[in-house]
Design an enzyme around this catalytic site. Structure first.
Site, PDB file in Angstrom:
ATOM      1  N   ARG A  81       0.852  -1.188   0.000  1.00  0.00           N
ATOM      2  CA  ARG A  81       0.000   0.000   0.000  1.00  0.00           C
ATOM      3  C   ARG A  81       0.889   1.240   0.000  1.00  0.00           C
ATOM      4  NH1 ARG A  81      -2.270   2.731   4.647  1.00  0.00           N
ATOM      5  NH2 ARG A  81      -3.861   4.182   3.917  1.00  0.00           N
ATOM      6  N   HIS A 124      -2.421  10.957   0.983  1.00  0.00           N
ATOM      7  CA  HIS A 124      -1.823  10.703   2.294  1.00  0.00           C
ATOM      8  C   HIS A 124      -1.134  11.986   2.746  1.00  0.00           C
ATOM      9  CE1 HIS A 124      -0.398   7.225   5.028  1.00  0.00           C
ATOM     10  NE2 HIS A 124      -0.220   8.368   5.675  1.00  0.00           N
ATOM     11  N   GLU A 169      -6.795   8.460   6.542  1.00  0.00           N
ATOM     12  CA  GLU A 169      -6.963   9.130   7.825  1.00  0.00           C
ATOM     13  C   GLU A 169      -7.372  10.600   7.698  1.00  0.00           C
ATOM     14  OE1 GLU A 169      -3.543   8.554  10.311  1.00  0.00           O
ATOM     15  OE2 GLU A 169      -3.781   6.384  10.368  1.00  0.00           O
ATOM     16  N   ASN A 302      -7.264   1.835  10.101  1.00  0.00           N
ATOM     17  CA  ASN A 302      -5.970   2.044  10.750  1.00  0.00           C
ATOM     18  C   ASN A 302      -6.201   2.127  12.256  1.00  0.00           C
ATOM     19  OD1 ASN A 302      -5.003   2.276   8.160  1.00  0.00           O
ATOM     20  ND2 ASN A 302      -4.295   4.382   8.350  1.00  0.00           N
ATOM     21  N   TYR A 304      -3.908   1.975  16.039  1.00  0.00           N
ATOM     22  CA  TYR A 304      -2.661   1.832  16.789  1.00  0.00           C
ATOM     23  C   TYR A 304      -2.917   1.705  18.290  1.00  0.00           C
ATOM     24  CZ  TYR A 304      -0.326   3.306  12.504  1.00  0.00           C
ATOM     25  OH  TYR A 304       0.136   3.380  11.207  1.00  0.00           O
ATOM     26  N   GLU A 381      -3.349  -0.151   8.355  1.00  0.00           N
ATOM     27  CA  GLU A 381      -2.154   0.237   9.113  1.00  0.00           C
ATOM     28  C   GLU A 381      -2.306  -0.272  10.538  1.00  0.00           C
ATOM     29  OE1 GLU A 381      -0.955   4.347   9.216  1.00  0.00           O
ATOM     30  OE2 GLU A 381      -1.384   4.633   7.083  1.00  0.00           O
TER      31      GLU A 381
END
Length: 475
Positions: A81, A124, A169, A302, A304, A381
């Site tokens: 990606r 991005h 995002e 995504n 985290y 991600e």
């Protein structure tokens, strides 16, 4: 610790990949016809980037691309990606840059030659600075320019690229960039941030429509989606109405303001009430929500970390939040600026993000439960920054290995719980320019020596390769 190779049967065709972003790895920031993106311009501002770093050279992927694709092949990746840089494709918001497009065409050919699926992200975060000077994403016209940019990229790569992500995002490139002041263009203007949020949604819908029209014209089948960074907003005290309201507010601004216009064709009414003083609805014109809710083929997730939230002020003895520089910032949450984020006492990464792998499982299962129109999911991600130490040619990043294994196992658990997850992309392939943190934080599974630009696979790279190989061995 859970070993994701041990007993997990992954869905047929499950994709294993890695992800990067153009501005973080390419370098050649003013070569081959490229001109300033907002990140090039922002990096020249005092205190914008830790260490005064810039993306000018980054990790020189622009000149080392074949070597980097060879690394991907060695790891056994199914997919890569990457993002195209708008500032390289249409520099200065003027003419199409054929040299820049040739780089991406060569990258796609290199990936296909290595039997790696190219997965393209159109945005991005590297808006041409020339468009920022016309208002950037706070200017509605930028949404229409984005659809034109999508067509330019499709006309060169649409014969070989089947998987297209519009935005990565948008929370970060709207609320954090225009209200929080940490990401380019580094503003602290909540009105501009909310305008940017809606205009990025509109740009997504316009681009989906344009790509569908082009693919139909050419008899091609494209898989088109968007990637959102999503969290679990956890009430610090689930019995406290003040904390419960804070978790609702953060869930609303962080998750539902992005999910619901895309999937349900409407903004959440409770968040609109929270934003009443900003008159968010002034930006929404007739027909916009129909455009925004265009059918998508996948949702990239995504994730985290979770966010533990409270409606009470932070404790006086709470450590200050980790910031890349002393540059003044502001809350990225308009109308909910009072919300605080107390620690739950969990382990933390070098970004000061808590580690809670089950949060990823919870999030993936929740999405399927709450949104009946949800398309298939891909974890686009997931990764961690730690203080890596190189000893000779060894980087024994044991903490990242543990994080990777636990989060891959959490994805497997989500699949067992019914989540329709069809792929996992580790962030990131390479150590790189980590936005406002410059080169101070390393997320890569491949170490980059920032002086020599040598690439050295870390222990986590070998672990990821073993996870991929093990998933294929399970019958």
């Amino acid at each position: 610790m859970n070993d994701p190779r041990a007993d997990m049967t992954w869905p047929p065709g499950f994709l294993w990949g890695s992800a990067t972003a153009a501005a973080q790895i390419e370098g050649a920031a003013h070569e081959g016809g490229k001109e300033d993106s907002i990140w090039d311009a922002y990096a020249r501002q005092p205190l914008a980037i830790a260490g005064g770093d810039t993306p000018e050279r980054a990790v020189d992927h622009y000149h080392r691309m074949p070597q980097d694709v060879a690394l991907m092949k060695d790891l056994g990746l199914d997919s890569y990606r990457f993002s195209t840089s708008w500032a390289r494709v249409i520099p200065g918001d003027r003419a199409i840059n054929r040299t820049g497009l040739r780089f991406y065409s060569d990258l796609v050919d290199e990936l296909i030659g290595a039997d790696i699926l190219p997965w393209l992200t159109l945005y991005h975060w590297d808006l041409p600075q020339a468009l920022q000077e016309k208002g950037g994403w706070a200017n509605r016209e930028t949404a229409y320019r984005f659809a034109e940019y999508a067509e330019v990229v499709y006309n060169v790569l649409g014969d070989r690229v089947t998987h297209w992500t519009t935005f990565n995002e948008p929370l970060c490139s709207s609320l954090i960039a225009y209200a929080g002041g940490e990401h380019a263009p580094g503003l602290t203007d909540p009105d501009a941030a909310l305008a940017a949020l809606h205009h990025q949604h509109l740009a997504h819908g316009l681009a989906v429509r344009r790509l569908r029209e082009l693919a139909a014209r050419d008899g091609r089948e494209l898989h088109i989606g968007i990637t959102l960074n999503l969290t679990n907003a956890v009430a610090d005290d689930p019995t406290d109405p003040v904390d419960l309201d804070a978790s609702r507010r953060i869930d609303g601004l962080w998750n539902r303001m992005f999910l619901e216009p895309l999937l349900l064709g409407a903004y959440p009414s409770d968040v609109l009430a929270d934003l009443r003083e900003f008159d968010f609805e002034q930006y929404v014109q007739p027909g916009d929500l129909e455009i925004i809710a265009a059918d998508i083929d996948f949702l990239g997730v995504n994730h985290y970390h979770d966010d533990n939230v409270s409606g009470h002020p932070a404790s006086p003895d709470a450590p200050p939040s980790l910031r890349p520089t002393a540059k003044p910032g502001a809350s990225p949450f308009p109308g909910s600026e009072h919300v605080s984020f107390p620690s739950r006492g969990l382990p933390r990464t070098a970004m000061d993000w808590e580690v809670n792998p089950d949060g990823l499982r919870t999030l993936l299962v929740r999405l399927g439960r709450e949104y009946p129109t949800l398309p298939p999911l891909y974890v686009t991600e997931n990764g961690s920054a730690y203080e890596d130490e190189r000893v000779g040619d060894e980087i024994d990043d044991a903490e990242r290995v543990a994080y990777l294994r636990a989060h891959v196992a959490a994805v497997g658990a989500a699949v067992k719980d019914g989540a329709d997850v069809r792929g996992y992309f580790v962030w990131s392939l390479l150590d790189n320019f980590e936005w406002a943190w410059g080169y101070a934080k390393r997320f890569g599974i491949v170490y980059v020596d920032y002086e020599t630009l040598e690439r050295v696979p870390k222990r986590s790279a070998r672990e990821y390769a073993a996870i991929i190989a093990g998933s294929r061995a399970v019958v």
